[in-house]
Write an enzyme that holds these catalytic residues in place. Structure first.
Site, PDB file in Angstrom:
ATOM      1  N   ASP A 119       0.851  -1.186   0.000  1.00  0.00           N
ATOM      2  CA  ASP A 119       0.000   0.000   0.000  1.00  0.00           C
ATOM      3  C   ASP A 119       0.885   1.234   0.000  1.00  0.00           C
ATOM      4  O   ASP A 119       1.953   1.244   0.627  1.00  0.00           O
ATOM      5  CB  ASP A 119      -0.932   0.031   1.212  1.00  0.00           C
ATOM      6  N   HIS A 143      -5.763   4.507   6.861  1.00  0.00           N
ATOM      7  CA  HIS A 143      -5.184   5.290   5.767  1.00  0.00           C
ATOM      8  C   HIS A 143      -3.701   5.561   6.003  1.00  0.00           C
ATOM      9  O   HIS A 143      -3.199   6.644   5.707  1.00  0.00           O
ATOM     10  CB  HIS A 143      -5.951   6.600   5.546  1.00  0.00           C
ATOM     11  N   ASP A 170      -2.738  -0.458   6.276  1.00  0.00           N
ATOM     12  CA  ASP A 170      -3.612  -0.820   5.157  1.00  0.00           C
ATOM     13  C   ASP A 170      -3.106  -2.064   4.435  1.00  0.00           C
ATOM     14  O   ASP A 170      -3.900  -2.898   3.979  1.00  0.00           O
ATOM     15  CB  ASP A 170      -3.731   0.347   4.176  1.00  0.00           C
TER      16      ASP A 170
END
Length: 236
Positions: free
Chosen positions: A39, A186, A191
């Site tokens: 991510d 986030h 994530d």
């Protein structure tokens, strides 16, 4: 690290094209057992105008996390207020850190670090993974002069196929639906970990509710790079 020596991550130049190889360690349903979940956090949506602010990844062996990578990145530009509100990453946090030109080679070295598997390309897993791979490919081309090449699995695509009755398939939706967490942070590493948990949850769900004969995967080149190959779930 020699940046120009990486064309297919985890393997040196001169190996066979990835299109002619199967992903490593697939199970009977076609899910990868060894992979890297990725991510990124960025300053916006477009690789040519925006920058990476954080890279997070976990290495998975036989469905279990065995190693982590996380680095904040100096984007060399102000982080938009709305991005700071979403991620908590602000200008002060990254002001004295390395830019992507230094961080990306370290990340690619980390991807390639498992010498026992250097002849086999590990798949990348992500949620809406095309977004992250566009940024990695753009920056790898800029820094190393070669594309970022990989085979990937997208947990958003898999969820859409398994659960077409649901309208939304964001990571925030999946972690609640699967009982993994109440909120998406986030942040890149958290994530990436939640994405890994979502893939394993859907793998288990598929094993319990689908016949192997009804499951197939198709390989689709990315729209922005023929070196990136999407593995997409298909139910017959």
């Amino acid at each position: 690290m020699t940046n120009s020596g990486i064309t297919v991550f985890g393997r040196p130049n001169g190996t066979k094209a990835m299109q002619h190889e199967a992903p490593s360690e697939l199970d009977v349903l076609g899910f990868p057992r060894d992979y890297v979940t990725l991510d990124l956090e960025t300053t916006g949506f477009y690789p040519n105008r925006c920058a990476i602010t954080e890279i997070g990844a976990v290495r998975v062996r036989d469905g279990r996390i065995v190693e982590q990578f996380q680095e904040l990145v100096n984007p060399l530009r102000p982080i938009p207020r709305q991005i700071t509100a979403l991620t908590g990453i602000n200008d002060a946090m990254v002001a004295n850190l390395d830019p992507i030109d230094d961080v990306l080679p370290r990340f690619i070295n980390w991807l390639a670090a498992d010498s026992q598997r250097e002849s086999i390309a590990e798949p990348i897993v992500g949620h809406n993974v095309s977004f992250d791979l566009r940024f990695l490919d753009y920056n790898t081309r800029h820094i190393a002069g070669s594309p970022f090449a990989c085979m990937d699995y997208d947990t958003m695509q898999i969820s859409r196929v398994l659960f077409p009755e649901f309208k939304h398939h964001r990571l925030a939706d999946l972690i609640v639906r699967f009982g993994i967490a109440d909120n998406e942070e986030h942040r890149a590493l958290s994530d990436a970990i939640q994405t890994q948990e979502c893939l394993e949850w859907m793998h288990q769900y598929t094993a319990e509710h689908c016949e192997a004969s009804t499951i197939d995967w198709r390989t689709v080149p990315a729209k922005t790079s023929a070196e990136i190959l999407h593995q997409q779930l298909v139910l017959r």
